[in-house]
Enzyme design. Structure first.
Site, PDB file in Angstrom:
ATOM      1  N   GLY A  71       0.826  -1.195   0.000  1.00  0.00           N
ATOM      2  CA  GLY A  71       0.000   0.000   0.000  1.00  0.00           C
ATOM      3  C   GLY A  71       0.865   1.252   0.000  1.00  0.00           C
ATOM      4  O   GLY A  71       0.537   2.251  -0.658  1.00  0.00           O
ATOM      5  N   THR A  72       1.966   1.199   0.720  1.00  0.00           N
ATOM      6  CA  THR A  72       2.891   2.333   0.758  1.00  0.00           C
ATOM      7  C   THR A  72       3.416   2.653  -0.632  1.00  0.00           C
ATOM      8  O   THR A  72       3.445   3.824  -1.039  1.00  0.00           O
ATOM      9  CB  THR A  72       4.062   2.007   1.725  1.00  0.00           C
ATOM     10  OG1 THR A  72       3.520   1.825   3.034  1.00  0.00           O
ATOM     11  CG2 THR A  72       5.095   3.109   1.739  1.00  0.00           C
TER      12      THR A  72
ATOM     13  N   GLN B  82      -7.908   1.635   4.906  1.00  0.00           N
ATOM     14  CA  GLN B  82      -8.677   1.172   6.064  1.00  0.00           C
ATOM     15  C   GLN B  82     -10.074   0.707   5.693  1.00  0.00           C
ATOM     16  O   GLN B  82     -10.721   0.014   6.469  1.00  0.00           O
ATOM     17  CB  GLN B  82      -8.765   2.289   7.110  1.00  0.00           C
ATOM     18  CG  GLN B  82      -7.445   2.576   7.815  1.00  0.00           C
ATOM     19  CD  GLN B  82      -6.933   1.390   8.641  1.00  0.00           C
ATOM     20  OE1 GLN B  82      -7.703   0.576   9.133  1.00  0.00           O
ATOM     21  NE2 GLN B  82      -5.609   1.297   8.777  1.00  0.00           N
TER      22      GLN B  82
ATOM     23  N   SER C 196      -4.206  -1.538   0.459  1.00  0.00           N
ATOM     24  CA  SER C 196      -3.192  -2.481   0.940  1.00  0.00           C
ATOM     25  C   SER C 196      -3.875  -3.771   1.378  1.00  0.00           C
ATOM     26  O   SER C 196      -4.769  -3.760   2.219  1.00  0.00           O
ATOM     27  CB  SER C 196      -2.474  -1.838   2.118  1.00  0.00           C
ATOM     28  OG  SER C 196      -1.601  -2.756   2.718  1.00  0.00           O
ATOM     29  N   ALA C 197      -3.429  -4.911   0.828  1.00  0.00           N
ATOM     30  CA  ALA C 197      -4.147  -6.170   1.039  1.00  0.00           C
ATOM     31  C   ALA C 197      -4.072  -6.675   2.477  1.00  0.00           C
ATOM     32  O   ALA C 197      -5.017  -7.293   2.957  1.00  0.00           O
ATOM     33  CB  ALA C 197      -3.603  -7.237   0.087  1.00  0.00           C
ATOM     34  N   HIS C 198      -2.956  -6.426   3.179  1.00  0.00           N
ATOM     35  CA  HIS C 198      -2.846  -7.031   4.513  1.00  0.00           C
ATOM     36  C   HIS C 198      -3.768  -6.346   5.513  1.00  0.00           C
ATOM     37  O   HIS C 198      -3.930  -6.821   6.633  1.00  0.00           O
ATOM     38  CB  HIS C 198      -1.393  -7.069   5.001  1.00  0.00           C
ATOM     39  CG  HIS C 198      -0.844  -5.760   5.466  1.00  0.00           C
ATOM     40  ND1 HIS C 198      -0.735  -5.438   6.792  1.00  0.00           N
ATOM     41  CD2 HIS C 198      -0.399  -4.705   4.777  1.00  0.00           C
ATOM     42  CE1 HIS C 198      -0.222  -4.222   6.901  1.00  0.00           C
ATOM     43  NE2 HIS C 198      -0.002  -3.755   5.688  1.00  0.00           N
TER      44      HIS C 198
ATOM     45  N   CYS D  44       4.612   8.389  24.093  1.00  0.00           N
ATOM     46  CA  CYS D  44       5.410   7.525  24.961  1.00  0.00           C
ATOM     47  C   CYS D  44       5.680   6.165  24.322  1.00  0.00           C
ATOM     48  O   CYS D  44       6.517   5.416  24.792  1.00  0.00           O
ATOM     49  CB  CYS D  44       4.700   7.344  26.304  1.00  0.00           C
ATOM     50  SG  CYS D  44       3.243   8.348  26.518  1.00  0.00           S
TER      51      CYS D  44
END
Lengths: 475, 475
Positions: free
Chosen positions: A69-70, A177, A194-196, A320
């Protein structure tokens, strides 16, 4: 173990696993070759493209498979900007896009382009008219996610697409998403996914480019995937990605309703189970499985660790937990509390009893973290306050005599807010506190604390080190 | 079916399949997350990196996994060039590199950089001193493949690495074809490879960057893989890639000896089984499983089709099989015959009987193609010659009266060479033929024909259309 971080990566869908292993023997050859093994690989690739295009709602020749996807986002943005170079070098993005979009925008800026980051409201959504106002005659491309990855808020994509169309600007939608839940509505021009994220394997992204959109692929030439995605095609993974997209879509309506009910429970019950919590994101226009909340006086990393020990895998936008020392840019853009932030993102099939168990475990986990930090619990005891003093809270009246000064320099989130809360009882109504802090999160969390407590946030001033945050007691 | 195109893509190794399916349940989570599933994914990724680094002969922190060998090459070249921008913008590559390297070089040129393409000899290898001479004070990077993908010739990497080291220039080695057989020797600086070439899955490349080499990753920032490979890690595929690399290495010495014997047979017997064949590439310094030859008067695509029908999957560098209409840049750089080109690349485990069957099938396949084209077979019949006349070979004496003119304009490889051969018997010793042709392959194949026939290639002249190629009969 309950895995509640589907927005990071979903476990492999059984259909994906089946399709992947079934196509390992057929899909390893080069689909550009004319011999038998190549033709078989090509058939698999073509069928996967048809299936994915049907799920997206585009023509097969408008869709290419990328290696992630990136990569889809990076090459989509670079190609669309280059394709419209003559129009100008202005890029519009929302302030809450995924980091892959924002990093592509930074590269564009470094190369001399200009970028407008369209702000969002407190729920995380852009205002369509605000987005429209960011479009200029030299705008080459606009980007908007279909739904936010950290808080689940759906963006008004169709309205923004209409505004873009009216302005003659192509809109790239990052649908990472939401694509598993349904097609992206509206007249967008490019789409990345993005497939994952939908239970497909890693290593497969989608880039969709509507016919007629100007596009100039960047980087070295490569003949694969219509010249839009370099590198040897990973066909078994592509087959698995397409098959699992169809499978999750077949279950989407029923599963969305079920997950929405579960996340509604979390949204409703967390604030009553855990004091000093802010649930963030749009309560209605949101992804079915995502709910995000922030807990005052809590260190995100310690809370994640407590929840992990109790068997829950969740993530956090608190600074954090990050190596960057800055809170999530999404929470920052929304102006909401970042400390003690927890994102629960339920994978399809998440069990109701696991959600109930999460709700039963959470209050104790938060209390434990607050206890360790000596936070001012609703029923604060003298011991807890004493612990905070021992931890080094340093308060002095400043020279002018009318403001209490809390020196939290060198202390990390959530300590500055805890120290503010500790001394606040000593401040007369109308009086002010100056909190000195050099932790980035304080800039977000001190105003958020004021909002939650109904106190007045006066503002920030530069200080010798870090900044001074002024708070006035109004009740 | 005998698959003899391992240099394009090798069938999945059984160990890769096993490792892939075994890690699907453990390797899908985000390895950057601190919860249990993330930690498990991280452990798998770390172990794969250790294994791959051991096989390469580098430190684990010098190796990142990319989404393909192409991405490894593209980002390795771009990052190394940018890292040494102050030194200069000169890039040296061999003329026979993989297209991913040459396309990256073209991008560099388009951006204002300069590129030297170091020539190769007739066997396809660069001369180390010739490569050294191409290095300049402003050379930012040098690239050399470990072995050629089309003809199997091994390059003198260690010697070139030494020359680069002496000149202070980092050397990037594209080890795609050889890494399964062994480490790349010599003092190289960067290395790229691709898992599906050694029987690993598609979707995994390696980029190795030695400590101390200046490198500035290009493209949008991404924190994964030390900032050198954007996109979510494909851990099951990475695990499978590393496991299969170890597995093929364990078998490499024995399998290399076995395949070398089989390809030696092909090298030795093809020229005696098939007339008018040129075996190309270095006979000694070569990959164990690769052998390449070109057949006069043969159309590569038709020959591949014949071989496919007979059950053999091979590839070709002939222009007739490519959409670009130009012959393979490798054969061109070597100056060898390109028509009727066949590359046989045996996968590990290729059976001796299949190689024997290939040798028994090949002569008939070549004869069939030559028959269709009316080629001048060694025992040329009047019918064959007549067929060529009918096919439109047009010969005239030119104005000057001393040269026969063959008009092959508009005709594609291998027709111009066939028409030349047909008329050559009519030329007196000392006489010349002018072949008019506008097919790119003629520029390579007419001189190659002269070399094979012991005739004199006089040269090329511009013509009204295409070029005129002059050949003098010397025997």
């Amino acid at each position: 173990m309950s895995y509640f971080d589907a927005a990071s990566s979903a476990p492999l869908h059984p259909v994906a696993r089946q399709a992947l292993t079934a196509s390992l023997d057929e899909g390893w050859a080069d689909p550009a070759r004319l011999y038998r093994e190549g033709r078989r690989a090509r058939l698999l690739l073509d069928a996967a493209r048809e299936a994915a295009a049907e799920a997206v709602g585009c023509r097969p020749d408008e869709l290419v498979f990328t290696s992630s996807g990136t990569h889809a986002v990076h090459s989509g943005i670079a190609g669309a900007l280059a394709g419209r170079r003559r129009v100008g070098a202005h890029l519009a993005v929302s302030a809450v896009e995924h980091s892959s979009v924002l990093h592509a925008a930074e590269v564009h800026e470094a190369g001399g382009g200009t970028v407008t980051r369209v702000p969002v409201g407190r729920t995380g959504a852009v205002d369509p008219s605000g987005y429209a106002a960011a479009l200029r005659p030299d705008t080459a491309l606009a980007c908007l996610q279909s739904a936010n990855h950290e808080v689940g808020t759906e963006q008004p994509v169709a309205e923004v697409a209409e505004a873009c169309r009216a302005a003659g600007v192509p809109l790239l939608v990052d649908a990472a998403q939401s694509l598993g839940w349904g097609r992206v509505e509206g007249d967008w021009s490019l789409l990345a996914a993005s497939a994952h994220k939908w239970g497909g394997p890693a290593g497969v992204g989608l880039l969709v480019l509507r016919k007629g959109v100007r596009f100039a692929p960047q980087g070295p030439a490569d003949e694969r995937e219509s010249g839009r995605a370099a590198g040897f095609e990973n066909i078994p993974a592509i087959v698995a990605a397409a098959a699992s997209l169809r499978a999750v879509r077949a279950e989407a309506a029923a599963e969305a309703a079920r997950l929405r009910e579960l996340t509604d429970r979390i949204r409703a019950r967390v604030p009553s189970l855990v004091p000093d919590v802010e649930v963030v994101g749009d309560p209605e226009r949101r992804l079915p499985g995502v709910v995000t909340f922030s807990c005052l006086y809590v260190d995100g990393e310690t809370l994640l660790h407590e929840l992990d020990r109790a068997g829950f895998s969740v993530s956090s936008g608190s600074s954090c937990t990050s190596s960057t020392l800055t809170p999530s840019h999404v929470l920052k853009a929304m102006g909401v509390l970042s400390e003690g932030n927890v994102r629960v993102s339920l994978p399809p099939g998440a069990a109701e009893e696991d959600v109930e168990r999460f709700l039963s475990v959470l209050p104790g986990a938060v209390t434990a973290v607050r206890g360790k930090l000596g936070a001012p619990a609703p029923a604060a005891t003298a011991e807890a306050a004493g612990a905070a003093e021992a931890a080094g809270a340093a308060t002095v009246r400043d020279g002018s005599g009318d403001a209490l000064v809390v020196d939290s320099l060198g202390k990390r989130c959530p300590i500055p807010v805890i120290e503010l809360a500790k001394v606040f009882g000593d401040v007369p109504v109308g009086g002010t506190v100056r909190v000195l802090a050099d932790d980035e999160a304080a800039r977000l969390d001190i105003p958020a604390w004021c909002e939650m407590r109904g106190q007045e946030y006066v503002g920030e001033e530069p200080a010798d080190r870090g900044s001074a945050y002024l708070v006035r007691r109004v009740s």
